[in-house]
Design an enzyme around this catalytic site. Structure first.
Site, short mmCIF file in Angstrom:
data_model
loop_
_atom_site.label_atom_id
_atom_site.label_comp_id
_atom_site.label_asym_id
_atom_site.label_seq_id
_atom_site.Cartn_x
_atom_site.Cartn_y
_atom_site.Cartn_z
N ARG A 161 -10.29 -11.58 1.48
CA ARG A 161 -11.10 -12.64 0.88
C ARG A 161 -10.35 -13.97 0.90
O ARG A 161 -10.96 -15.04 0.95
CB ARG A 161 -11.50 -12.23 -0.55
CG ARG A 161 -10.37 -12.11 -1.53
CD ARG A 161 -10.71 -11.21 -2.72
NE ARG A 161 -10.68 -9.79 -2.37
CZ ARG A 161 -10.93 -8.80 -3.24
NH1 ARG A 161 -11.26 -9.07 -4.50
NH2 ARG A 161 -10.87 -7.55 -2.85
N LYS A 199 0.84 -1.20 0.00
CA LYS A 199 0.00 0.00 0.00
C LYS A 199 0.88 1.25 0.00
O LYS A 199 2.01 1.21 0.48
CB LYS A 199 -0.87 0.03 1.26
CG LYS A 199 -1.99 -0.98 1.28
CD LYS A 199 -2.75 -0.90 2.60
CE LYS A 199 -3.88 -1.92 2.64
NZ LYS A 199 -4.92 -1.70 1.62
#
Ligand code: BES
Ligand code: MN
Ligand code: ZN
Length: 532
Positions: A357, A283
Site C-alpha cells: 500500500r 516475515k
C-alpha cells in the site's frame, strides 16, 4: 507447441496425427459418448472399458490405417452437468500432458464444450487458451535437458472446431479467434515467466528492462523512472520501501494508444515488489520464498498492455508500476517512521511488511496525472485476502457499483473470478494514526479491507477506481484448478474482456474527449530517465 484449427480438407497423411483426443462423460442418463464426434464414436464405443467416462479415466483405441489419427484417446470427465471452466482447464491440461507423457507428437483435440457462465464465443476463447497454456512449464533453471520441464514431445495440436461452441462458426472467424487466443496465451506465458523468475534475477531493473523490451516491440510508449527520477517525483512511499535494499527501485510507465486521440485512458496500476521479506517487520522463514511473486500485480499490468497492443483494442491505456524489493538492513525504513507521499499526505509505518500500500499510494496519485477515466489496481496485497476467499477468487473493492458489476461479469466469463468486499467509511478508523494522517496497518481484523481503505486515500473520489487484491489467485504453491505451480497470470483475460465489453458498448466513446496530456515533462522517450 503449435496450435492450429483442423482443416478437414487435409486428408490422408497431411491430415493424420498421432492422437485424436476426445472426452466421454459418466453415464447419468443416456449416452457417455455424446461429446465424441461421429467419425470416431464407434471406435470409442467398441473399445470402452467399464469405467469409461468416469472422472480421471482414460483409454485408447487404435484407429486403423484409414483413420484421422493413429490412436483415439478417450478421457473421462465425469458428470456432464458439472463441466465448469475450472474443470475444463484441468481436463485439457491433464489430457495434453498425458499425451506428451506417452510420446505423442501431434494430436487432433476435440473440445465440444459450452462452459458454465460462458457464451459459445467465450467458451471457444477459454478452451483455446487452456489448450495453449496446457504445456506451460518453467525450465529456465533446470540444467538437465532430460528434466520434464524440457521434455515436450507434443509439437502440434489441431483443434477439431466442429461441434459444441464451434457449431455454425465459419472458418475465417475460427482462425481469427485462434490467432487472438494465441497472442493472449503468449503474453500469459511471458507474464508467468517474469513471475516465476526468482528475485535474484528478476530485480526491479530487470523487470523494467523486460517491460521496455516487450513494450517497444509492440510500439508502446515506455518510460522508466530510475531512483533519481522517482525522488524528483517525490514518491516518498516508493523510496521508503526501497531504502533497505541494495537494488535500486524503478517506476515503469507503459502507454498504449489504441483509442481516439484525446480519449482519456484507463489507468492500470500494479504492485511490483520483486521480493517482500517483510523488511524490519520480517516475515517468518516458512514460505518466504513465495514473496518472489509479490510483483504479480505489476506483471499483470504489463500483460494487459502487451495483449491490448497485440489485439489492437480500441482503447487508450496507461500502466504504472512501482518496482522495488522490501528488505531489512541498516538503512531500511522502520516501524514508527513517518513517510511523506507524492501528494503530500503522511503515513505512520506501523509494520514494514505492509509495504504494498505504501508504494501503491504514490503510484495511484501519479496515475491522476493522466486524467484517467477509470483506475484499476492489481496487487498481491494481503494474506488476509487469501484467508477470506481461499484460492478461487480475487477480491474487488470499489465505491462504483457499475464498475464492480462490469468487472465481476468479465471475470465470470473468463473464469478469473472476483468477489466484492466493502470499503465503507466505517472502516476508516482502523487506519487512524496518532502521529500522521494514517497508519499503514489496521489491526487484526479485516486486513484486506484495511489495505483497501489506505489506498482509497490516494484516489480522487470522482475517478471511478477499483482495487483488486489478487493475493489469492496470482500464484499457486502447487498445481491447482488446472493451473501449474507458480504464477498464473490471473487477471489479464478478465481485464481484456472488460475492455472489450466497454469498447463494444461504446462506453469509451461516450466520454467527452478531453486532453489526456499530463503536466510536466516526465512523459516521453524511453531513455530520458533511464540509467539501467
Ligand atoms: N505481499 C504480502 C501479502 C501476501 C501474503 C501476498 C501472502 C500473497 C501471499 C504483503 O506485503 C503483506 O505482507 N501483507 C501483510 C500486511 C500486514 C502486515 C498488515 C499481511 O497480509 O500479513
Ligand atoms: Mn509485505
Ligand atoms: Zn508484499
Amino acid at each position: 507447441m503449435k496450435l492450429e484449427i483442423r482443416d478437414e480438407r487435409k486428408t490422408g497423411k497431411a491430415g493424420r496425427t498421432d492422437a485424436f483426443v476426445t472426452f466421454a462423460t459418466a453415464p447419468e442418463k443416456g449416452d457417455s459418448f455424446s461429446f465424441i464426434p461421429a467419425e470416431v464414436r464407434e471406435a470409442a464405443r467398441s473399445g470402452a472399458p467399464a469405467e469409461a467416462g468416469s472422472e480421471g479415466s482414460v483409454y485408447t483405441v487404435p484407429l486403423g490405417a484409414e483413420g484421422p489419427a493413429d490412436r483415439l484417446y478417450v478421457f473421462g470427465i465425469g458428470k456432464k452437468t458439472e463441466l465448469s471452466p475450472r474443470k475444463a482447464r484441468g481436463v485439457v491440461r491433464m489430457a495434453l500432458k498425458a499425451l506428451a507423457r506417452n510420446g505423442e507428437t501431434s494430436a487432433i483435440l476435440d473440445l465440444p464444450f459450452v462452459l458454465k457462465r460462458m457464451s459459445p464465443a467465450e467458451s471457444r476463447d477459454f478452451l483455446l487458451r487452456s489448450a495453449l497454456l496446457a504445456d506451460y512449464t518453467f525450465g529456465r533453471y533446470k540444467t538437465s535437458k532430460e528434466d520434464p520441464a524440457h521434455k515436450l514431445p507434443l509439437k502440434l495440436v489441431r483443434i477439431n472446431a466442429a461441434t459444441g461452441p464451434w457449431a455454425g462458426v465459419d472458418r475465417a472467424q475460427t482462425e481469427h479467434e485462434a490467432k487472438e487466443a494465441g497472442a493472449v496465451a503468449e503474453v500469459a506465458r511471458l507474464v508467468r515467466d517474469i513471475g516465476n523468475t526468482p528475485s535474484n534475477d528478476m530485480t526491479p531493473r530487470e523487470f523494467a528492462d523486460q517491460a521496455r523490451k516487450h513494450g517497444k516491440a509492440r510500439g508502446l510508449t515506455v518510460t522508466v523512472l530510475d531512483k533519481k527520477a522517482i525522488a524528483k517525483e517525490r514518491m516518498g512511499g516508493v523510496l521508503a520501501v526501497n531504502q533497505g535494499s541494495v537494488e535500486e527501485p524503478r517506476f515503469v510507465v507503459l502507454e498504449y494508444h489504441g483509442g481516439r486521440k484525446g480519449d482519456r485512458p484507463v489507468a492500470l496500476v500494479g504492485k511490483g515488489i520483486t521480493f517482500d521479506s517483510g523488511g524490519i517487520s520480517i516475515k517468518p522463514a516458512d514460505r518466504m520464498g513465495d514473496m518472489k511473486w509479490d510483483m504479480m500485480g505489476a506483471a499483470t499490468v504489463v500483460g494487459v498492455l502487451l495483449a491490448a497492443a497485440d489485439l489492437e483494442l480500441p482503447v487508450n491505456l496507461v500502466g504504472l508500476m512501482p518496482l522495488t524489493e522490501n528488505m531489512p538492513s541498516g538503512s531500511a525504513y522502520k516501524p514508527g517512521d513517518v513517510v511523506r507521499f507524492r501528494n503530500g499526505k503522511t503515513a505512520e509505518i506501523d509494520n514494514t511488511d505492509a509495504e504494498g500500500r505504501v508504494v501503491l499510494a504514490d503510484a495511484l496519485d501519479y496515475a491522476a496525472e493522466w486524467k484517467p477515466e477509470i483506475i484499476l489496481d492489481y496487487a498481491t496485497l494481503t494474506g488476509a485476502a487469501v484467508v477470506a476467499l481461499g484460492l478461487e477468487a480475487a477480491i474487488v473493492y470499489s465505491d462504483h457499483d457499475d464498475l464492480v458489476e462490469d468487472l465481476i461479469s468479465a471475470g465470470e466469463r473468463t473464469d478469473e473470478r472476483l468477489w466484492r468486499l466493502p470499503m465503507w467509511d466505517d472502516y476508516k478508523e482502523n487506519i487512524r494514526s496518532d502521529w500522521a494522517d494514517f497508519k499503514n496497518t489496521g489491526g487484526r481484523w479485516g486486513g484486506s479491507i484495511n489495505a483497501a481503505m489506505f489506498l482509497k486515500e490516494f484516489v480522487d473520489p470522482k475517478t471511478p477506481w477499483a482495487h483488486l487484491d489478487i493475493a489469492p489467485t496470482a500464484y499457486f504453491e502447487r498445481d491447482h484448478a488446472g493451473y501449474p505451480v507458480g504464477a498464473t497470470a490471473f487477471g489479464i483475460s478478465m481485464t481484456l474482456r472488460w475492455l472489450r465489453d466497454r469498447a463494444d458498448s461504446g462506453a469509451a466513446a461516450s466520454v467527452p474527449a478531453k486532453a489526456s496530456k499530463k503536466k510536466g515533462s516526465s512523459k516521453g522517450s524511453s531513455s530520458a530517465k533511464t540509467s539501467s
